[in-house]
Every structure is written in C-alpha cells, then in structure tokens.
Design an enzyme around this catalytic site. Structure first.
Site, PDB file in Angstrom:
ATOM      1  CE  LYS A  58      -2.868  -3.023 -11.124  1.00 17.09           C
ATOM      2  NZ  LYS A  58      -2.930  -2.456  -9.755  1.00 17.09           N
TER       3      LYS A  58
ATOM      4  CG  HIS B 231       1.333  -1.385  -1.575  1.00 14.85           C
ATOM      5  ND1 HIS B 231       0.416  -0.625  -0.886  1.00 14.85           N
ATOM      6  CD2 HIS B 231       0.818  -1.533  -2.824  1.00 14.85           C
ATOM      7  CE1 HIS B 231      -0.600  -0.340  -1.669  1.00 14.85           C
ATOM      8  NE2 HIS B 231      -0.381  -0.863  -2.866  1.00 14.85           N
TER       9      HIS B 231
ATOM     10  CB  CYS C 199      -5.364  -5.640  -8.370  1.00 15.54           C
ATOM     11  SG  CYS C 199      -4.950  -4.061  -7.564  1.00 15.54           S
TER      12      CYS C 199
ATOM     13  CG  ASP D 129      -0.899  -5.461  -9.293  1.00 13.90           C
ATOM     14  OD1 ASP D 129      -0.598  -5.109 -10.447  1.00 13.90           O
ATOM     15  OD2 ASP D 129      -1.685  -4.828  -8.577  1.00 13.90           O
TER      16      ASP D 129
HETATM   17  C1  VGL Z   1      -3.598  -4.331  -4.529  1.00 10.50           C
HETATM   18  C2  VGL Z   1      -4.116  -3.406  -2.489  1.00 10.50           C
HETATM   19  C3  VGL Z   1      -3.502  -2.229  -2.849  1.00 10.50           C
HETATM   20  C4  VGL Z   1      -3.629  -5.523  -5.444  1.00 10.50           C
HETATM   21  C5  VGL Z   1      -2.989  -3.146  -4.912  1.00 10.50           C
HETATM   22  O1  VGL Z   1      -2.762  -5.627  -6.331  1.00 10.50           O
HETATM   23  O2  VGL Z   1      -4.530  -6.358  -5.287  1.00 10.50           O
HETATM   24  N1  VGL Z   1      -4.161  -4.437  -3.325  1.00 10.50           N
HETATM   25  N2  VGL Z   1      -2.949  -2.110  -4.057  1.00 10.50           N
HETATM   26 ZN    ZN Z   2      -1.630  -0.509  -4.502  1.00 11.71          ZN
END
Ligand code: VGL
Ligand code: ZN
Length: 182
Positions: A96, A71, A135, A9
């Site tokens: 994902k 987001h 994540c 991410d």
């Molecule tokens: C994430 C919060 C919500 C991450 C993803 O990538 O850590 N955190 N969605």
């Molecule tokens: Zn997320």
C-alpha cells in the site's frame, strides 16, 4: 463468523534495532511475538500482512513537503517485513502507499483488500501492527466503514505518539466508531 488478521506495516523501517528503522516506532519490535502468536492461533481464516511500499519520491516524505522522513521505499531493506515475523502463517502480502499524492495510510486505500476479504467470506477483522496512531487507526476506520466487525489487539500494536496520548486517542476513536479494543 470468519475472521482475518491484518498485520499492518510490521517492517524494518518501523522497528528499532540494528540498523534502526528510518521511522522507528518506539518499542515497535516488542509486538512481534504477540503478532506471531495470533497469526499461528488458527483463529483466522486469513492472515494478511501489509507493507508500506512507497516510490522514492512519495509525497509523504519531508523532502517532498510531507510529514515523514524517507521510509519504506519499494524493494529496499527498510521496506521488508520484520525478520522475526513468521512468514509461514502469512497468506497474503499486500502493498500500500504506492501512489504519490495519496497517503496510503489505510490498508484499504487503493488496494483490493475489501474484495479479497469478502471473497473469503470474512466479516470480521483483527488489526495489529504499526503504528497505532497512523496506519492502524486509518485501517481500522476504513474496515468499519466497509462494514467489517473490527477488533484491535492492544498488545499487538504500538504507536508513534508525536503528541503524547495519540495512540490512546486513536484506540478510543475506533472504539467510538464501533471497534472492540482488547
Ligand atoms: C505509517 C507514517 C507514515 C504507519 C506509514 O505505518 O503507521 N506512518 N507511513
Ligand atoms: Zn508511509
């Protein structure tokens, strides 16, 4: 032992900057050079970059009763990989978190990642990216559960730390489960 690098991410919405990401991880952009260095190192059989890739009404969003601001909505600028991440060394982009009703924090949740890795003979993964305490943690846990050797590279990850110490606790949890923290 064939290894894969999993870049979790590393997207615009998780990095501060101009414009700032919707869920910017403090100092999140600071990992880009380390991630590029690892990805270019030729130590890895396979480099996978994951994207949090949510539908606009995902259950994770606070307007749906979830825990986070909107987001990484599919096909928006915020969901794109960080512009400084070197695309040439990424073999696979894996989306994902596409299903409302499941968080999709882990790169292994509702994806074909485990099969993709096994098909390449990968038995060890190095996890970097954002965020350490969400994540990266969930991806590391699932990788261990799937039987992979797991390394987390500290310099290549940053956390949200909603509660002070969350990221450090995440790393210690992974260590306790058998991961190597470098
Ligand atoms: C994430 C919060 C919500 C991450 C993803 O990538 O850590 N955190 N969605
Ligand atoms: Zn997320």
């Amino acid at each position: 032992m064939a290894g894969a690098l999993i870049v979790v991410d590393l997207q615009n919405d998780f990095t501060p900057g101009e414009p700032g990401g919707a869920l910017a991880v403090p100092d999140g952009h600071a990992i880009v050079s380390r991630v590029n260095e690892l990805a270019r190192s030729e130590r890895f059989e396979l480099v996978v970059a994951t994207r949090d890739w949510h539908p606009p009404d995902h259950s994770q969003f606070d307007e749906q009763g979830g825990s986070w601001p909107v987001h990484c909505v599919q096909a928006t600028e915020g969901a794109e990989l960080h512009p400084d991440l070197d695309r040439h060394v990424i073999d696979v982009i894996l989306d994902k978190g596409q299903h409302s009703g499941s968080d999709g924090y882990s790169a292994f949740e509702d994806t074909s990642l485990a099969e993709t890795l096994r098909a390449r003979g990968v038995n060890s993964v190095t996890v970097v990216g954002l965020a350490t305490d969400v994540c990266v943690l969930n991806t590391g846990r699932d990788a261990l559960r799937e039987g992979f050797h797991v390394t987390v590279d500290r310099e290549g990850t940053r956390g949200i730390d909603l509660e002070a110490g969350d990221s450090e606790r995440a790393l210690q949890e992974l260590r306790g489960l058998g991961a190597t923290i470098t």
